[in-house]
Design an enzyme around this catalytic site. Sequence first.
Site: not given
Length: 138
Positions: A47, A49, A60, A91, A94
């Site tokens: 990830n 951010e 993902e 999530c 994803c």
Amino acid sequence: METKASENDDLIRAAVLIRERAYAPYSRFMVGAALRCNDGSIYSGCNVENAAYPEGTCAEASAIAAMVAAGKRHITEIVVCGGGDAPCTPCGGCRQKLREFGSADLRMRMVGAQGDVKLVRTLSELLPDSFGPDHLDF
Ligand code: THU
């Protein structure tokens, strides 16, 4: 939970490794994802951010972007590695992104930071009655 030797495979190792590269200064929740394609190749991502929070990217999605950039299209398996006690399930967004490149029986393993398997699901279990590219085959 302890990792069984048989489950300590290349895909899990790739997800654990890439998680260390996560850029998550805001949530401090680091995630790694590693996927296997139908030709056996592996692509991974973490990830990333952003100070403008909604602009962050999930692990993902990063792995999928790497796969597509390499010219691949078919995911057969994915491992998602997150911290904490609860399994880091993808999530909703994803799940839909995986639906684009995976079949209903795509195996999804959620593992802890040390690679311990916490949950195993198929894509159709996590995204039932989904909408996909086949619906647009007109
Ligand atoms: N995150 C992922 O990268 N993948 C998941 O499966 C769940 C959540 C990220 C997004 C955000 O950077 C952080 O974890 C906290 O939500």
